[in-house]
Design an enzyme around this catalytic site. Structure first.
Site, short mmCIF file in Angstrom:
data_model
loop_
_atom_site.label_atom_id
_atom_site.label_comp_id
_atom_site.label_asym_id
_atom_site.label_seq_id
_atom_site.Cartn_x
_atom_site.Cartn_y
_atom_site.Cartn_z
N ARG A 1 19.06 -0.85 -13.26
CA ARG A 1 18.91 -0.97 -11.74
C ARG A 1 20.35 -1.20 -10.86
O ARG A 1 21.04 -2.41 -10.81
CB ARG A 1 18.46 -2.14 -11.14
CG ARG A 1 17.67 -2.57 -9.96
CD ARG A 1 17.22 -4.12 -9.59
NE ARG A 1 15.76 -3.76 -10.11
CZ ARG A 1 14.92 -2.76 -10.16
NH1 ARG A 1 14.21 -2.40 -8.74
NH2 ARG A 1 13.58 -2.75 -11.04
N GLU B 1 10.58 0.82 -16.01
CA GLU B 1 10.04 2.26 -15.70
C GLU B 1 11.16 3.22 -14.96
O GLU B 1 12.22 3.12 -14.71
CB GLU B 1 9.49 1.91 -13.57
CG GLU B 1 9.05 3.77 -13.39
CD GLU B 1 8.66 3.31 -11.76
OE1 GLU B 1 8.67 2.70 -10.68
OE2 GLU B 1 9.47 4.71 -10.48
N CYS C 1 13.02 13.32 -1.65
CA CYS C 1 12.06 14.49 -1.51
C CYS C 1 11.55 14.23 0.11
O CYS C 1 11.87 15.67 0.92
CB CYS C 1 11.06 14.30 -2.16
SG CYS C 1 9.58 12.78 -1.61
N ARG D 1 18.10 5.60 -15.98
CA ARG D 1 17.27 5.03 -16.57
C ARG D 1 16.11 5.34 -17.39
O ARG D 1 15.71 4.92 -18.58
CB ARG D 1 15.53 5.08 -15.46
CG ARG D 1 15.82 3.94 -14.60
CD ARG D 1 15.79 2.34 -13.98
NE ARG D 1 15.93 1.96 -13.37
CZ ARG D 1 14.78 1.60 -12.51
NH1 ARG D 1 13.43 1.77 -11.82
NH2 ARG D 1 14.83 0.56 -11.17
N ASP E 1 3.34 5.86 -12.59
CA ASP E 1 4.92 5.34 -13.54
C ASP E 1 4.83 5.88 -14.46
O ASP E 1 3.94 5.81 -15.82
CB ASP E 1 4.46 3.87 -13.44
CG ASP E 1 5.19 3.83 -11.91
OD1 ASP E 1 5.57 4.59 -10.97
OD2 ASP E 1 5.95 2.82 -10.93
N ASN F 1 9.02 8.16 -12.21
CA ASN F 1 7.30 8.52 -12.10
C ASN F 1 7.00 10.01 -11.25
O ASN F 1 7.89 10.81 -11.56
CB ASN F 1 6.85 8.07 -10.76
CG ASN F 1 7.75 7.75 -9.61
OD1 ASN F 1 8.66 8.55 -9.66
ND2 ASN F 1 8.17 6.66 -8.84
N ARG G 1 20.88 2.80 -2.84
CA ARG G 1 19.73 0.93 -2.72
C ARG G 1 20.52 0.39 -3.04
O ARG G 1 21.17 0.18 -3.49
CB ARG G 1 18.27 1.45 -3.46
CG ARG G 1 17.73 2.34 -3.11
CD ARG G 1 15.96 2.18 -3.87
NE ARG G 1 15.17 3.94 -4.05
CZ ARG G 1 14.03 3.93 -4.31
NH1 ARG G 1 13.77 3.22 -4.94
NH2 ARG G 1 13.78 4.81 -4.25
N GLU H 1 20.41 -3.13 -3.80
CA GLU H 1 19.72 -3.88 -4.50
C GLU H 1 19.37 -5.56 -4.06
O GLU H 1 18.83 -6.44 -5.34
CB GLU H 1 19.80 -3.24 -5.82
CG GLU H 1 18.59 -2.16 -6.24
CD GLU H 1 17.53 -1.64 -6.18
OE1 GLU H 1 16.67 -2.90 -6.49
OE2 GLU H 1 16.74 -0.47 -6.15
N GLU I 1 15.33 15.42 -8.52
CA GLU I 1 13.76 15.42 -8.01
C GLU I 1 13.16 16.22 -7.88
O GLU I 1 13.29 17.83 -7.10
CB GLU I 1 13.99 15.07 -6.54
CG GLU I 1 12.78 14.47 -5.47
CD GLU I 1 12.13 13.20 -5.80
OE1 GLU I 1 12.76 12.40 -6.35
OE2 GLU I 1 10.66 13.05 -4.73
N CYS J 1 5.47 14.72 -5.95
CA CYS J 1 6.92 14.89 -5.79
C CYS J 1 7.16 13.81 -7.71
O CYS J 1 6.09 13.23 -8.01
CB CYS J 1 6.93 13.92 -5.13
SG CYS J 1 7.07 12.12 -4.35
P1 ATP Z 1 11.66 -0.51 -9.31
O1 ATP Z 1 9.95 -0.47 -9.13
O2 ATP Z 1 12.27 -0.11 -10.50
O3 ATP Z 1 12.37 -0.76 -8.22
P2 ATP Z 1 11.07 1.77 -7.20
O4 ATP Z 1 9.41 1.40 -7.20
O5 ATP Z 1 11.58 1.22 -6.32
O6 ATP Z 1 11.27 0.90 -8.70
P3 ATP Z 1 10.93 4.31 -6.62
O7 ATP Z 1 10.90 4.75 -5.38
O8 ATP Z 1 9.81 4.80 -6.91
O9 ATP Z 1 11.30 3.03 -7.86
O10 ATP Z 1 12.14 5.72 -7.07
C1 ATP Z 1 11.76 6.38 -8.08
C2 ATP Z 1 12.05 6.54 -9.23
O11 ATP Z 1 14.06 7.05 -9.14
C3 ATP Z 1 12.27 5.07 -10.52
O12 ATP Z 1 11.26 5.64 -11.32
C4 ATP Z 1 13.49 5.13 -10.94
O13 ATP Z 1 13.72 6.19 -12.12
C5 ATP Z 1 14.54 5.47 -9.79
N1 ATP Z 1 15.10 4.21 -9.50
C6 ATP Z 1 15.02 3.60 -8.75
N2 ATP Z 1 15.13 2.78 -8.22
C7 ATP Z 1 16.69 2.68 -9.32
C8 ATP Z 1 17.68 1.69 -9.00
N3 ATP Z 1 18.04 0.25 -8.18
N4 ATP Z 1 18.46 2.38 -10.04
C9 ATP Z 1 18.57 3.12 -11.13
N5 ATP Z 1 17.24 4.22 -10.57
C10 ATP Z 1 16.27 3.42 -9.97
ZN ZN Z 2 9.05 11.78 -4.14
MG MG Z 3 12.94 -0.27 -6.32
#
Ligand code: ATP
Ligand code: ZN
Ligand code: MG
Length: 503
Positions: free
Chosen positions: A347, A433, A306, A469, A416, A436, A336, A338, A355, A462
């Site tokens: 993940r 998760e 966003c 997921r 979440d 959210n 990301r 990871e 979004e 947002c």
């Molecule tokens: P987590 O704690 O699982 O790492 P996050 O808090 O980093 O999640 P947010 O930044 O809130 O996740 O991202 C919003 C959404 O984006 C999540 O609910 C999920 O659906 C998706 N998301 C985030 N990171 C990933 C990832 N590495 N792989 C797949 N989906 C992801």
């Molecule tokens: Zn956002």
């Molecule tokens: Mg994360």
């Protein structure tokens, strides 16, 4: 708090001849600009001063109300007013040689913190003493000192929260629904050939069967949520420059997870000729030679999706008759790094997300979040028939500044949505998760200076729907036989398409 600064005003000319005017000037400053805004007796004060050719050396002691560095800047301004005309001498710049600050912390530090620019940092129980050496005008006048003090406090507080989990409070739990499988969804999907690993780390290629499932989820969301609530589709940029992250607040913390983007230093083919030739001879891409030809990163690939939208609104006032604004984007991937946390499709480093973003008055923003929560609940209950739950958690911007605390104090906050992974029953990862919903208050409108015609504070929220997921949770609970899926998904899915077959 206690501030002791040894500094000077560097002037545009020698004032030795006017030295006798200086004591009265200092007295005036001590009685006026240096105490303005502070409770009686708590202002800043010039103690020693000394005229030395074209500089006026001073020591300034203060409490927290008019901090010594601000006092020095005020002193310079007053000097200009008093002597600029009279002596035809102005202040070129302010400088400091030594600066000592003492402050009380809320809690004792558990270890030393490292802070850029600081000369020494000492802790004595909750008392913190910071010293600086030479400081220039930019440092003194642009709040560097104040931000350093805040950073020290934040880092010490963070030491106490390290390892403690963030606030998490369940607010809804679906009926327990028996799962149709207890297998790892990624393994199932891979075995059936619905997905294959991409060439890049944490990346998957989704075959026709899986892509149809993603699109089915999107269609359900569109019909049940976006269309009824009037969300309109937009296309947000997918390369986010640092300037966007500065305004969104992400610049405060996302560095370890960013996929950075660097443009070439030049697009002149001659500049790249050696790289091209090297590859043609060795059949190896010469990474170091490429690195030498890259410019500094301009930003990174989409992280939160966003923030990039907000440039559309930046600096504008939105007409009342367009409130509330409800838009969404699904035009590209998010990325990301990871690292070791990669796991299956749950993940990944490259993911797909719808979004949703909404803007309005406080009431409109909260109402939208409530309407979304109702819509999501219907989708997970009546369409996907998931075993799921909802929890109030620390909003990302509070978590990022590690101001971990009670998030349910106000309407600002994050919910979440978590789905159960039967294959991970009994482990810490049993719940995943998968999306959210956040009400972010005035954070984004303030960051991007966006206003509402009516003058009321502009709020926003947002919601990120992570397709990988959703799919991971759905397949983990419902398996891969689309004929056995809940009718709400089976119907729009329309049967498993003929995928690709290998020999
Ligand atoms: P987590 O704690 O699982 O790492 P996050 O808090 O980093 O999640 P947010 O930044 O809130 O996740 O991202 C919003 C959404 O984006 C999540 O609910 C999920 O659906 C998706 N998301 C985030 N990171 C990933 C990832 N590495 N792989 C797949 N989906 C992801
Ligand atoms: Zn956002
Ligand atoms: Mg994360």
């Amino acid at each position: 708090m206690r501030f002791h600064l040894e500094g000077r005003l560097v002037l545009s000319g020698d004032i030795s001849k006017a030295a006798s005017d200086i004591p009265a000037f200092i007295e005036e400053a001590n009685a006026t600009v240096l105490v303005k805004g502070a409770p009686a007796g708590k202002g800043a004060r010039v103690g020693l001063f000394n005229v030395k050719g074209d500089t006026l050396e001073v020591t300034i002691d203060s409490d927290e109300f008019v901090r010594s560095h601000d006092a020095l800047v005020r002193l310079a301004k007053l000097f200009g007013q008093r002597f600029g005309r009279k002596l035809a001498v102005g202040v070129r710049r302010v400088e400091a040689d030594n600066y000592l600050i003492e402050m009380e912390l809320e809690r004792e530090p558990l270890q030393l913190a490292r802070i850029p620019f600081v000369e020494t940092l000492r802790f004595d129980g909750k008392r913190c003493t910071v010293t600086f050496g030479k400081l220039d005008e930019k440092f003194l006048s642009e709040k560097y000192v104040d931000r350093i003090l805040t950073l020290i406090k934040d880092k010490v507080n963070a030491q106490h929260y390290a390892g403690k989990s963030e606030h998490w409070e369940q607010v809804f739990r679906s009926p327990e629904r028996p799962a149709l499988t207890d297998q790892d969804p990624t393994a199932l999907l891979e075995k059936e050939g619905w997905i294959r690993r991409g060439a890049s780390r944490g990346q998957w290629i989704f075959g026709p069967e899986m892509t149809r499932l993603f699109r089915t989820f999107e269609r359900i969301v569109e019909r049940e949520l976006l269309e009824p609530l009037g969300f309109q589709e937009m296309i947000f940029p997918k390369l986010e420059p640092f300037s966007v992250w500065e305004r969104s607040g992400h610049a405060k913390g996302i560095y370890p997870e960013v996929y950075y983007v660097c443009p070439p230093k030049s697009r002149d083919p001659a500049f790249w000729e050696e790289v091209i030739d090297h590859y043609r001879i060795t059949n190896e891409v010469p990474l170091e030679k490429i690195r030498d030809r890259l410019d500094l990163p301009v930003g990174g690939m989409t992280y939160a999706q966003c923030p990039a939208l907000w440039t559309f609104f930046q600096g504008r006032t939105i007409a009342n008759d367009r409130m509330p604004i409800r838009v969404f984007d699904r035009s590209g991937t998010s990325h990301r790094y990871e690292s070791g946390g990669l796991h299956g499709i749950e993940r990944v480093d490259e993911f797909h997300r719808m979004e949703l973003v909404w803007l309005g008055t406080r009431q409109q923003t909260v109402e939208t979040a409530t309407a979304l929560a109702e819509g999501y609940r219907r989708i997970f209950e009546a369409f996907l028939e998931l075993d799921w739950r909802m929890a109030r958690v620390t909003p990302w911007f509070m978590a990022q500044e590690r101001l971990v605390g009670d998030a349910d104090q106000s309407e600002i906050g994050t919910t979440d949505y978590e789905g159960r992974l039967p294959y991970r029953k009994g482990t810490a990862e049993e719940w995943l998760e998968f999306q959210n919903v956040s009400v972010n208050g005035t954070k984004y409108p303030r960051g991007f200076t966006v206003k509402l015609q009516s003058g009321e504070p502009l709020w926003s929220g947002c919601s990120g729907i992570g397709l990988e997921r959703w799919a991971a949770v759905f397949v983990a609970q419902k398996g891969m036989d689309s004929a056995a899926w809940p009718a709400g998904v089976r119907g729009p899915y329309g049967g498993t398409p003929r995928g690709i077959r290998f020999l």
